[in-house]
Design a protein around this motif. Structure first.
Motif, mmCIF file in Angstrom:
data_model
loop_
_atom_site.group_PDB
_atom_site.id
_atom_site.type_symbol
_atom_site.label_atom_id
_atom_site.label_comp_id
_atom_site.label_asym_id
_atom_site.label_seq_id
_atom_site.Cartn_x
_atom_site.Cartn_y
_atom_site.Cartn_z
ATOM 1 N N VAL A 84 0.835 -1.197 0.000
ATOM 2 C CA VAL A 84 0.000 0.000 0.000
ATOM 3 C C VAL A 84 0.867 1.243 0.000
ATOM 4 O O VAL A 84 1.979 1.256 0.538
ATOM 5 C CB VAL A 84 -0.976 0.029 1.197
ATOM 6 N N ASP A 85 0.340 2.296 -0.629
ATOM 7 C CA ASP A 85 1.031 3.585 -0.669
ATOM 8 C C ASP A 85 -0.006 4.678 -0.875
ATOM 9 O O ASP A 85 -1.049 4.443 -1.506
ATOM 10 C CB ASP A 85 2.065 3.610 -1.795
ATOM 11 N N ILE A 86 0.284 5.864 -0.375
ATOM 12 C CA ILE A 86 -0.644 6.986 -0.486
ATOM 13 C C ILE A 86 -0.650 7.599 -1.881
ATOM 14 O O ILE A 86 -1.568 8.346 -2.236
ATOM 15 C CB ILE A 86 -0.283 8.056 0.579
ATOM 16 N N SER A 87 0.363 7.295 -2.684
ATOM 17 C CA SER A 87 0.496 7.901 -4.013
ATOM 18 C C SER A 87 -0.211 7.085 -5.085
ATOM 19 O O SER A 87 0.170 5.945 -5.368
ATOM 20 C CB SER A 87 1.978 8.049 -4.381
ATOM 21 N N SER A 88 -1.204 7.673 -5.724
ATOM 22 C CA SER A 88 -1.891 6.996 -6.828
ATOM 23 C C SER A 88 -0.956 6.815 -8.018
ATOM 24 O O SER A 88 -1.070 5.843 -8.770
ATOM 25 C CB SER A 88 -3.130 7.791 -7.254
ATOM 26 N N VAL A 89 -0.011 7.738 -8.182
ATOM 27 C CA VAL A 89 0.927 7.669 -9.301
ATOM 28 C C VAL A 89 1.789 6.411 -9.201
ATOM 29 O O VAL A 89 1.929 5.649 -10.161
ATOM 30 C CB VAL A 89 1.818 8.926 -9.346
ATOM 31 N N VAL A 90 2.364 6.181 -8.037
ATOM 32 C CA VAL A 90 3.258 5.032 -7.897
ATOM 33 C C VAL A 90 2.474 3.722 -7.870
ATOM 34 O O VAL A 90 2.935 2.704 -8.395
ATOM 35 C CB VAL A 90 4.175 5.176 -6.670
ATOM 36 N N ILE A 91 1.286 3.716 -7.290
ATOM 37 C CA ILE A 91 0.496 2.484 -7.260
ATOM 38 C C ILE A 91 0.094 2.069 -8.668
ATOM 39 O O ILE A 91 0.197 0.880 -9.031
ATOM 40 C CB ILE A 91 -0.737 2.660 -6.357
ATOM 41 N N GLU A 92 -0.327 3.015 -9.489
ATOM 42 C CA GLU A 92 -0.672 2.673 -10.873
ATOM 43 C C GLU A 92 0.540 2.111 -11.615
ATOM 44 O O GLU A 92 0.432 1.124 -12.353
ATOM 45 C CB GLU A 92 -1.212 3.905 -11.602
ATOM 46 N N MET A 107 -2.214 -1.451 -3.722
ATOM 47 C CA MET A 107 -3.433 -0.715 -3.419
ATOM 48 C C MET A 107 -3.076 0.695 -2.958
ATOM 49 O O MET A 107 -2.177 0.872 -2.123
ATOM 50 C CB MET A 107 -4.217 -1.426 -2.304
ATOM 51 N N MET A 108 -3.781 1.694 -3.475
ATOM 52 C CA MET A 108 -3.617 3.049 -2.979
ATOM 53 C C MET A 108 -4.328 3.159 -1.633
ATOM 54 O O MET A 108 -5.522 2.872 -1.524
ATOM 55 C CB MET A 108 -4.194 4.076 -3.954
#
Length: 243
Positions: A84-92, A107-108
């Motif tokens: 999990v990570d708060i960044s949608s950019v890195v999760i995508e 997962m974001m």
């Protein structure tokens, strides 16, 4: 959420840190998408991870960033690693990168609110720098407490929170004690390819702590090390399990 260097980042307000904010990490990963492992790579930590994290139970990596750490775990035989990570950019980006690897899930999610994950789901939670990032940011103590409450909630009874940090016991144990973990301390040199850490203890051998949670042996003022707190959850400790 991970960082590509050891220099704290400042927000536009001047002097305050933005490490707990999604916009900061989205911007960072947009401009620097290269793979980076914060603090330690899997190869250097693998003896300790194998010791405490069972291979055939779900493992959670918080603030995963674009690290190759979880890939290393899967290559080492781990069945299910949720990241999990708060960044949608890195999760995508990571979802696309590992789309053909069923053992890795991305997962974001904000570690201060992991309500999408069920209570008692994971045998281990691994944190390389995420708690440290929150402690550098706005409302640091409250945000760190929220994260630790969520880590406790998603862990199984006797599950382990493995915290890799630059924070020595005098700065970290008081925070961890708020949840009544049974805590073991391990130490690893920051520069594993060099002989510059002045630290020779075997990684898998815990460093003794006295009754006050202080070192019973000296690390050394010049030791260049990371501290690893292995925090074992015990539901019988009386910690509330309210949602």
């Amino acid at each position: 959420m991970t960082a590509a260097n050891n220099t704290p980042a400042s927000s536009s307000s001047g002097g305050t840190q933005a490490y707990g904010e999604a916009w900061y990490w989205d911007n960072r990963y947009t401009h620097d998408p290269s793979t980076f492992d914060w603090y330690q790579k899997y190869a250097s930590l693998s003896p300790l991870i194998r010791l405490y994290a069972p291979r055939h139970h779900p493992i959670l990596v918080v603030g995963c960033g674009n690290s190759a750490f979880s890939e290393g775990m899967v290559e080492d035989g781990y069945d299910e690693v949720v990241n999990v990570d708060i960044s949608s950019v890195v999760i995508e980006a990571m979802q696309n990168k590992y789309s053909t690897c069923p053992h890795l899930k991305y997962m974001m999610m904000d570690v201060r609110d992991m309500s999408a994950l069920g209570r008692g789901t994971f045998a281990a939670v691994i944190d390389k720098g995420t708690l440290d990032s929150l402690l550098c940011g706005h409302n640091s103590r409250d945000n760190a407490a929220k994260m630790l409450e969520e880590v406790w909630r998603v862990l199984k009874d006797k599950g382990v929170y493995i915290l890799i940090t630059y924070g020595s016991p005098v700065y970290r144990l008081s925070l961890l004690k708020e949840l009544n973990w049974t805590t073991k301390l391990h130490v690893i040199g920051k520069h594993q390819s060099e002989n510059s850490s002045n630290w020779s203890r075997e990684l898998t051998s815990p460093v003794p702590l006295d009754v006050n949670g202080s070192f019973s042996e000296a690390v050394g003022m010049n030791a260049v090390v990371h501290y690893i707190y292995v925090c074992i959850k015990d539901d019988s400790s009386g910690k509330s399990e309210e949602a």
